[in-house]
Scaffold this motif. Sequence first.
Motif, mmCIF file in Angstrom:
data_model
loop_
_atom_site.group_PDB
_atom_site.id
_atom_site.type_symbol
_atom_site.label_atom_id
_atom_site.label_comp_id
_atom_site.label_asym_id
_atom_site.label_seq_id
_atom_site.Cartn_x
_atom_site.Cartn_y
_atom_site.Cartn_z
ATOM 1 N N THR A 1 26.505 45.217 39.827
ATOM 2 C CA THR A 1 26.146 46.518 39.051
ATOM 3 C C THR A 1 27.236 47.006 38.048
ATOM 4 N N LEU A 2 28.040 47.352 38.652
ATOM 5 C CA LEU A 2 29.330 47.968 38.124
ATOM 6 C C LEU A 2 29.850 47.003 36.864
ATOM 7 N N ALA A 3 29.950 45.706 37.104
ATOM 8 C CA ALA A 3 30.397 44.557 36.451
ATOM 9 C C ALA A 3 29.546 44.586 35.131
ATOM 10 N N ALA A 4 28.031 44.414 35.370
ATOM 11 C CA ALA A 4 27.267 44.126 34.387
ATOM 12 C C ALA A 4 27.034 45.186 33.494
ATOM 13 N N LEU A 5 27.406 46.599 34.083
ATOM 14 C CA LEU A 5 27.287 48.010 33.069
ATOM 15 C C LEU A 5 28.592 47.989 32.126
ATOM 16 N N SER A 6 29.774 47.733 32.840
ATOM 17 C CA SER A 6 31.092 47.810 32.218
ATOM 18 C C SER A 6 31.487 46.540 31.547
ATOM 19 N N GLU A 7 30.759 45.379 31.729
ATOM 20 C CA GLU A 7 31.282 44.183 31.064
ATOM 21 C C GLU A 7 32.604 43.787 31.458
ATOM 22 N N ASN A 8 33.240 44.200 32.577
ATOM 23 C CA ASN A 8 34.578 43.970 33.015
ATOM 24 C C ASN A 8 34.384 43.700 34.321
ATOM 25 N N GLU A 9 35.442 42.921 34.843
ATOM 26 C CA GLU A 9 35.462 42.663 36.409
ATOM 27 C C GLU A 9 35.923 43.907 37.219
ATOM 28 N N VAL A 10 34.999 43.856 38.455
ATOM 29 C CA VAL A 10 35.211 45.003 39.201
ATOM 30 C C VAL A 10 36.251 44.750 40.390
ATOM 31 N N PHE A 11 37.029 45.587 40.656
ATOM 32 C CA PHE A 11 38.213 45.645 41.769
ATOM 33 C C PHE A 11 37.886 46.007 42.921
ATOM 34 N N THR A 12 37.953 45.557 44.063
ATOM 35 C CA THR A 12 37.486 46.069 45.312
ATOM 36 C C THR A 12 38.529 46.219 46.370
ATOM 37 N N THR A 13 39.596 45.354 46.501
ATOM 38 C CA THR A 13 40.269 45.173 47.452
ATOM 39 C C THR A 13 41.929 44.855 47.136
ATOM 40 N N LEU A 14 42.827 45.575 47.772
ATOM 41 C CA LEU A 14 44.357 45.294 47.414
ATOM 42 C C LEU A 14 44.771 43.925 47.841
ATOM 43 N N TRP A 15 43.867 43.111 48.548
ATOM 44 C CA TRP A 15 44.359 41.990 49.373
ATOM 45 C C TRP A 15 43.942 40.620 48.561
ATOM 46 N N ASP A 16 43.725 40.767 47.366
ATOM 47 C CA ASP A 16 42.974 39.419 46.661
ATOM 48 C C ASP A 16 44.157 39.038 45.866
ATOM 49 N N LEU A 17 44.674 37.806 46.440
ATOM 50 C CA LEU A 17 45.669 37.340 45.810
ATOM 51 C C LEU A 17 45.451 36.816 44.331
ATOM 52 N N LYS A 18 44.255 36.407 44.026
ATOM 53 C CA LYS A 18 43.874 36.098 42.531
ATOM 54 C C LYS A 18 43.868 37.331 41.488
ATOM 55 N N ASN A 19 43.435 38.431 42.033
ATOM 56 C CA ASN A 19 43.448 39.711 41.242
ATOM 57 C C ASN A 19 44.917 40.191 41.169
ATOM 58 N N GLU A 20 45.865 40.089 42.062
ATOM 59 C CA GLU A 20 47.081 40.556 42.182
ATOM 60 C C GLU A 20 47.976 39.886 41.148
ATOM 61 N N THR A 21 47.614 38.531 41.123
ATOM 62 C CA THR A 21 48.342 37.598 40.011
ATOM 63 C C THR A 21 47.909 37.675 38.590
ATOM 64 N N GLU A 22 46.644 38.056 38.346
ATOM 65 C CA GLU A 22 46.037 38.220 37.291
ATOM 66 C C GLU A 22 46.133 39.671 36.692
ATOM 67 N N MET A 23 45.845 40.651 37.638
ATOM 68 C CA MET A 23 45.695 42.005 37.232
ATOM 69 C C MET A 23 46.202 42.893 38.595
ATOM 70 N N GLY A 24 47.599 43.006 38.638
ATOM 71 C CA GLY A 24 48.261 43.887 39.758
ATOM 72 C C GLY A 24 47.789 45.158 39.683
ATOM 73 N N HIS A 25 47.807 45.758 40.999
ATOM 74 C CA HIS A 25 47.515 47.251 41.131
ATOM 75 C C HIS A 25 48.194 48.054 40.318
ATOM 76 N N ILE A 26 49.614 47.612 40.020
ATOM 77 C CA ILE A 26 50.545 48.570 39.416
ATOM 78 C C ILE A 26 49.805 48.834 37.871
ATOM 79 N N GLN A 27 49.715 47.261 37.472
ATOM 80 C CA GLN A 27 49.333 47.192 35.945
ATOM 81 C C GLN A 27 47.931 47.992 35.843
ATOM 82 N N LEU A 28 47.109 47.945 36.678
ATOM 83 C CA LEU A 28 45.707 48.377 36.734
ATOM 84 C C LEU A 28 45.719 49.956 36.649
ATOM 85 N N SER A 29 46.851 50.609 37.381
ATOM 86 C CA SER A 29 47.058 51.822 37.453
ATOM 87 C C SER A 29 47.762 52.523 36.027
ATOM 88 N N ARG A 30 48.317 51.617 35.468
ATOM 89 C CA ARG A 30 49.174 51.953 34.207
ATOM 90 C C ARG A 30 48.414 51.859 32.998
#
Length: 402
Positions: A49-78
């Motif tokens: 639902t959130l992805a469809a409305l935002s037209e962006n990927e939704v992040f849910t966990t700190l332990w997703d290797l793919k997400n941490e490689t492509e969009m790390g939590h530090i980058q997400l925070s900044r």
Amino acid sequence: MKPPHILLIVGGGIAAYKACELIRLIRKAGMSVRCVLTDGGAQFITPMTLAALSENEVFTTLWDLKNETEMGHIQLSREADLIVVCPATADLLAKMAAGISDSLATTVLLATDTPVLAVPAMNVRMWQHAATQRNVARLRADGVTVVDPDDGAMACGEYGPGRLPEPVAIMQRVEAALHRVSAAPAERGPLAGRRVLVTAGPTHEPIDPVRYIANRSSGRQGFAIAEAAAAMGADVQLVAGPVHLPTPSGVTRIDVETAREMAMAVDAALPADIAIMVAAVADWRTAGAAEQKIKKTGGALPVLELAENPDILAELAKDPRRPALLVGFAAETENVLDHAQAKLARKGCDWIVANDVSGDVMGGSDNAVHIVTADGVESWSNLPKDQVARKLMEKIADAVVR
């Protein structure tokens, strides 16, 4: 100019469904938005639902290797211009205040140097609990903008403060926060970058569950001063006693009831560059408030044993974190200047703003004041309280910005 980017952290609670409408409003305003969905939030709305409305990927966990490689939590925070936590549950607020980072959402919040806007939603008793109020005061002192929840009926069947504001109202706070972030130095006023602490209103000291010791302070002068300070670009923390006044634009408000609660909130709001202590704090409280309503018993009068409340102004004057400019207020009914000059020496502050409250000043819209300093006395004739506030803040700005 690049459009603003919002990072929306969706906490758990039935109010999470309103985040969907908030995303729609953010997009309609021409902004981009990414979402972090907590485990609790995922019990009420889905990542899809959130992805469809935002037209962006939704992040849910700190332990997703793919997400941490492509969009790390530090980058997400900044990468965001503003982080919005909506709904901010009691649990999320507690973890934010304590600096706990046990999930993607809390890790992002701890790692960020981006402004944070938290929009609480919870049961009325959870919101009013002393622990939650301490956490809110701590977060506000740390620079987080915490929106006061609305009063209203809740999903649990109870009524009171704790209801998530409507998405349109939240969007207004988002736009106001972005304006503060993006304002050019020339637009931010002479107190830009200065932290100002203001206290306002009375305190209520309970006698029993239905009675209390109080005074006639309306809070209007303190709220007007907080608004004037914010208009000059200051980061304003307003510690307010029990009054029914709207929070001034651009001001962070901390509500308290008793003198001891106000003292704790003032301590949590430090350090500050300027403190303006307008509140009419009760000098005494009952030594022990009755747990049940005190009843008449055959005409015998109850005996109230009183204890002295903390002297917030005098203690602040001695604190190692003492603001560079400390301004106290003196509400007097006789010998106004004599009492004000004695208070200036006794309290250890820099200025005393004295006024005669023998009329209707405490509940009225006008005020006539005397500014008492070590250099002498400056008297102002009767003016509307908002004009007194602007004039006082201009004098303060002249004193600190030179």
